[in-house]
Each structure stands twice: as structure tokens, then as C-alpha cells.
Write a protein that holds these residues in place. Structure first.
Motif, PDB file in Angstrom:
ATOM      1  N   LYS A  97       1.876   6.882   0.561  1.00 57.99           N
ATOM      2  CA  LYS A  97       1.263   7.359   1.814  1.00 57.99           C
ATOM      3  C   LYS A  97       1.517   6.319   2.893  1.00 57.99           C
ATOM      4  CE  LYS A  97      -1.158  10.679  -0.248  1.00 57.99           C
ATOM      5  NZ  LYS A  97      -0.945  12.058  -0.099  1.00 57.99           N
ATOM      6  N   THR A  98       1.616   6.801   4.140  1.00 57.59           N
ATOM      7  CA  THR A  98       1.795   5.880   5.263  1.00 57.59           C
ATOM      8  C   THR A  98       0.527   5.738   6.085  1.00 57.59           C
ATOM      9  OG1 THR A  98       2.626   7.678   6.642  1.00 57.59           O
ATOM     10  CG2 THR A  98       4.267   6.353   5.457  1.00 57.59           C
ATOM     11  N   SER A  99      -0.518   6.472   5.746  1.00 55.48           N
ATOM     12  CA  SER A  99      -1.753   6.441   6.516  1.00 55.48           C
ATOM     13  C   SER A  99      -2.723   5.393   5.980  1.00 55.48           C
ATOM     14  CB  SER A  99      -2.412   7.823   6.490  1.00 55.48           C
ATOM     15  OG  SER A  99      -2.684   8.190   5.152  1.00 55.48           O
ATOM     16  N   ALA A 100      -3.682   5.057   6.809  1.00 56.03           N
ATOM     17  CA  ALA A 100      -4.747   4.135   6.411  1.00 56.03           C
ATOM     18  C   ALA A 100      -6.076   4.865   6.591  1.00 56.03           C
ATOM     19  CB  ALA A 100      -4.708   2.876   7.267  1.00 56.03           C
ATOM     20  N   PRO A 101      -7.027   4.573   5.738  1.00 55.57           N
ATOM     21  CA  PRO A 101      -7.012   3.602   4.656  1.00 55.57           C
ATOM     22  C   PRO A 101      -6.384   4.182   3.392  1.00 55.57           C
ATOM     23  CG  PRO A 101      -9.140   4.681   4.660  1.00 55.57           C
ATOM     24  CD  PRO A 101      -8.349   5.244   5.827  1.00 55.57           C
ATOM     25  N   GLN A 102      -6.049   3.292   2.475  1.00 55.68           N
ATOM     26  CA  GLN A 102      -5.672   3.678   1.116  1.00 55.68           C
ATOM     27  C   GLN A 102      -6.578   2.879   0.190  1.00 55.68           C
ATOM     28  OE1 GLN A 102      -3.802   6.246   0.262  1.00 55.68           O
ATOM     29  NE2 GLN A 102      -3.510   6.589   2.459  1.00 55.68           N
ATOM     30  N   ILE A 103      -7.258   3.598  -0.697  1.00 56.56           N
ATOM     31  CA  ILE A 103      -8.302   3.005  -1.536  1.00 56.56           C
ATOM     32  C   ILE A 103      -7.887   3.072  -2.994  1.00 56.56           C
ATOM     33  CG2 ILE A 103     -10.753   3.123  -2.173  1.00 56.56           C
ATOM     34  CD1 ILE A 103     -11.055   4.772   0.540  1.00 56.56           C
ATOM     35  N   PHE A 104      -8.066   1.941  -3.685  1.00 54.49           N
ATOM     36  CA  PHE A 104      -7.744   1.836  -5.108  1.00 54.49           C
ATOM     37  C   PHE A 104      -8.970   1.350  -5.864  1.00 54.49           C
ATOM     38  CE2 PHE A 104      -3.820   1.637  -2.885  1.00 54.49           C
ATOM     39  CZ  PHE A 104      -2.882   2.255  -3.712  1.00 54.49           C
ATOM     40  N   VAL A 105      -9.195   1.948  -7.023  1.00 54.24           N
ATOM     41  CA  VAL A 105     -10.205   1.453  -7.952  1.00 54.24           C
ATOM     42  C   VAL A 105      -9.402   0.890  -9.119  1.00 54.24           C
ATOM     43  CG1 VAL A 105     -12.165   2.021  -9.422  1.00 54.24           C
ATOM     44  CG2 VAL A 105     -11.874   3.194  -7.217  1.00 54.24           C
ATOM     45  N   ASN A 106      -9.402  -0.427  -9.209  1.00 61.29           N
ATOM     46  CA  ASN A 106      -8.499  -1.124 -10.132  1.00 61.29           C
ATOM     47  C   ASN A 106      -7.075  -0.683  -9.820  1.00 61.29           C
ATOM     48  OD1 ASN A 106     -10.584  -2.568 -11.249  1.00 61.29           O
ATOM     49  ND2 ASN A 106     -10.928  -1.094 -12.873  1.00 61.29           N
ATOM     50  N   ASP A 107      -6.330  -0.187 -10.790  1.00 59.52           N
ATOM     51  CA  ASP A 107      -4.951   0.241 -10.547  1.00 59.52           C
ATOM     52  C   ASP A 107      -4.842   1.708 -10.124  1.00 59.52           C
ATOM     53  OD1 ASP A 107      -3.349  -2.136 -11.205  1.00 59.52           O
ATOM     54  OD2 ASP A 107      -4.116  -1.868 -13.238  1.00 59.52           O
ATOM     55  N   SER A 108      -5.954   2.428 -10.075  1.00 51.83           N
ATOM     56  CA  SER A 108      -5.924   3.871  -9.779  1.00 51.83           C
ATOM     57  C   SER A 108      -6.082   4.135  -8.292  1.00 51.83           C
ATOM     58  CB  SER A 108      -7.045   4.591 -10.521  1.00 51.83           C
ATOM     59  OG  SER A 108      -6.868   4.461 -11.897  1.00 51.83           O
ATOM     60  N   HIS A 109      -5.160   4.904  -7.743  1.00 54.76           N
ATOM     61  CA  HIS A 109      -5.221   5.274  -6.330  1.00 54.76           C
ATOM     62  C   HIS A 109      -6.227   6.396  -6.149  1.00 54.76           C
ATOM     63  CE1 HIS A 109      -3.328   7.340  -2.687  1.00 54.76           C
ATOM     64  NE2 HIS A 109      -3.909   6.232  -2.252  1.00 54.76           N
ATOM     65  N   LEU A 110      -7.258   6.150  -5.352  1.00 51.48           N
ATOM     66  CA  LEU A 110      -8.266   7.169  -5.057  1.00 51.48           C
ATOM     67  C   LEU A 110      -7.822   8.043  -3.897  1.00 51.48           C
ATOM     68  CD1 LEU A 110     -11.134   8.333  -5.526  1.00 51.48           C
ATOM     69  CD2 LEU A 110     -11.956   6.622  -3.920  1.00 51.48           C
ATOM     70  N   GLY A 111      -7.199   7.430  -2.881  1.00 51.28           N
ATOM     71  CA  GLY A 111      -6.750   8.162  -1.702  1.00 51.28           C
ATOM     72  C   GLY A 111      -7.270   7.505  -0.449  1.00 51.28           C
ATOM     73  N   GLY A 112      -7.463   8.323   0.586  1.00 50.14           N
ATOM     74  CA  GLY A 112      -7.962   7.831   1.862  1.00 50.14           C
ATOM     75  C   GLY A 112      -9.446   8.144   2.032  1.00 50.14           C
ATOM     76  N   ALA A 113      -9.892   8.121   3.288  1.00 48.10           N
ATOM     77  CA  ALA A 113     -11.307   8.354   3.593  1.00 48.10           C
ATOM     78  C   ALA A 113     -11.750   9.754   3.142  1.00 48.10           C
ATOM     79  CB  ALA A 113     -11.560   8.167   5.088  1.00 48.10           C
ATOM     80  N   LYS A 114     -10.921  10.764   3.405  1.00 45.14           N
ATOM     81  CA  LYS A 114     -11.283  12.145   3.007  1.00 45.14           C
ATOM     82  C   LYS A 114     -11.451  12.257   1.501  1.00 45.14           C
ATOM     83  CE  LYS A 114      -9.287  15.040   6.624  1.00 45.14           C
ATOM     84  NZ  LYS A 114      -8.268  16.059   6.887  1.00 45.14           N
ATOM     85  N   GLU A 115     -10.542  11.657   0.762  1.00 42.90           N
ATOM     86  CA  GLU A 115     -10.614  11.735  -0.706  1.00 42.90           C
ATOM     87  C   GLU A 115     -11.828  10.964  -1.230  1.00 42.90           C
ATOM     88  OE1 GLU A 115      -6.506  12.652   0.538  1.00 42.90           O
ATOM     89  OE2 GLU A 115      -7.836  10.987   1.029  1.00 42.90           O
ATOM     90  N   LEU A 116     -12.143   9.843  -0.596  1.00 40.10           N
ATOM     91  CA  LEU A 116     -13.345   9.097  -0.978  1.00 40.10           C
ATOM     92  C   LEU A 116     -14.587   9.951  -0.748  1.00 40.10           C
ATOM     93  CD1 LEU A 116     -14.940   6.547  -1.781  1.00 40.10           C
ATOM     94  CD2 LEU A 116     -14.780   5.829   0.628  1.00 40.10           C
ATOM     95  N   ALA A 149       0.841  -1.211   0.000  1.00 38.02           N
ATOM     96  CA  ALA A 149       0.000   0.000   0.000  1.00 38.02           C
ATOM     97  C   ALA A 149       0.870   1.253   0.000  1.00 38.02           C
ATOM     98  CB  ALA A 149      -0.935  -0.004   1.210  1.00 38.02           C
ATOM     99  N   ARG A 150       1.913   1.268   0.826  1.00 41.42           N
ATOM    100  CA  ARG A 150       2.804   2.438   0.884  1.00 41.42           C
ATOM    101  C   ARG A 150       3.536   2.641  -0.438  1.00 41.42           C
ATOM    102  NH1 ARG A 150       2.632   0.677   6.031  1.00 41.42           N
ATOM    103  NH2 ARG A 150       4.323  -0.831   5.933  1.00 41.42           N
ATOM    104  N   ALA A 151       3.990   1.546  -1.038  1.00 40.62           N
ATOM    105  CA  ALA A 151       4.713   1.650  -2.313  1.00 40.62           C
ATOM    106  C   ALA A 151       3.795   2.147  -3.431  1.00 40.62           C
ATOM    107  CB  ALA A 151       5.310   0.297  -2.689  1.00 40.62           C
ATOM    108  N   LEU A 152       2.546   1.735  -3.417  1.00 39.34           N
ATOM    109  CA  LEU A 152       1.599   2.135  -4.466  1.00 39.34           C
ATOM    110  C   LEU A 152       1.070   3.550  -4.289  1.00 39.34           C
ATOM    111  CD1 LEU A 152      -0.393  -1.189  -4.606  1.00 39.34           C
ATOM    112  CD2 LEU A 152       0.815  -0.173  -6.547  1.00 39.34           C
ATOM    113  N   SER A 153       0.873   3.963  -3.033  1.00 35.14           N
ATOM    114  CA  SER A 153       0.201   5.241  -2.773  1.00 35.14           C
ATOM    115  C   SER A 153       1.146   6.358  -2.346  1.00 35.14           C
ATOM    116  CB  SER A 153      -0.837   5.052  -1.668  1.00 35.14           C
ATOM    117  OG  SER A 153      -0.204   4.754  -0.428  1.00 35.14           O
TER     118      SER A 153
END
Length: 135
Positions: free
Chosen positions: A58-77, A52-56
Motif C-alpha cells: 500500500k502507498t497510503s498512510a497509516p499502515q498498521i502491523f501487529v507483530n508481523d501481521s499487516h492489519l491495514g489502515g485506519a479504516k481496517e483498524l 511500509a510499502r514493501a510490507l503492505s
């Protein structure tokens, strides 16, 4: 050869921690919107936290992905859902993405499933989401 019925299409993946209130909030929002997702518990699978850290980056949780695209965390969702286009438009965008092929990056594989049985795990994740929505 694989049967056509075993082809898994797109996926929402959320890397989360069980005790994280932002993770709980993000998963509840996805469930309310009836968007199936695969929850990767990075406490139970710390190596997946590294993914998750390598893909995003970011060191925080959650990290959300839609397929290969990083959406972000809860705030970004939440921000993506609350755009001027509205909740319906967001859900339709995600559902369109879920009709695309499964994520290609191996770091977004289903937890503990390096073999080709991801369709069964995703089916269970979708059923779990549907059950949660029924309560």
C-alpha cells in the motif's frame, strides 16, 4: 547473553505521517484502547516509508502491523474494533499477540534502532501511550 528482562515481546507498529488525519485517528483509537504502539514517522524517516510499502503493498498512510501481521489502515483498524465480537475481543486478541515474540521482519524494527536497545524504546512508547490516556 541477554537478560530475560530485556526480551521485548510483541509490538504494534504504525507507519504514519504527522499531518495525516487518518493517522491521527488511528493512533487516537489505539491510545483510547490502551494498546501500546510504536509510531514510525515516515516523513522524518522516508526509508521507513519504503519498508511500509514493501510490507503492505500500500502507498497510503497509516499502515498498521501487529507483530508481523499487516492489519491495514485506519479504516481496517476501526472495522476490526467494531466487529460483532466487539471492542473487548479485539483488545484481547491484540494483547495476546503482544505476548508473542517481537516482529521477526527487520523492516519492522524500531525506528533508528538497529542495535539491541529496542526494549527501552518500546518502554518509552508504552509510557507515552499511558500518559496520553491520562489526559
Amino acid at each position: 547473553a541477554r537478560r530475560a528482562s530485556s526480551v521485548v515481546m510483541g509490538r504494534v507498529t504504525i507507519f504514519s505521517l504527522p499531518s495525516c488525519r487518518h493517522c491521527v485517528r488511528a493512533k487516537a483509537l489505539l491510545a483510547r484502547l490502551e494498546i501500546p504502539f510504536v509510531d514510525v514517522d515516515i516523513e522524518a524517516h522516508p526509508e521507513r516509508g519504503e519498508d511500509a510499502r514493501a510490507l503492505s503493498y500500500k502507498t497510503s498512510a497509516p499502515q498498521i502491523f501487529v507483530n508481523d501481521s499487516h492489519l491495514g489502515g485506519a479504516k481496517e483498524l476501526e472495522a476490526a474494533v467494531e466487529t460483532e465480537e466487539g471492542e473487548r475481543a479485539f483488545v484481547e486478541r491484540v494483547r495476546r499477540a503482544l505476548r508473542a515474540p517481537d516482529p521477526s521482519d527487520p523492516r519492522l524494527r524500531l525506528p533508528g534502532h538497529e542495535r539491541d536497545d529496542s526494549d527501552e524504546v518500546l518502554r518509552r512508547a508504552k509510557a507515552k501511550t499511558s500518559t496520553a490516556n491520562a489526559h
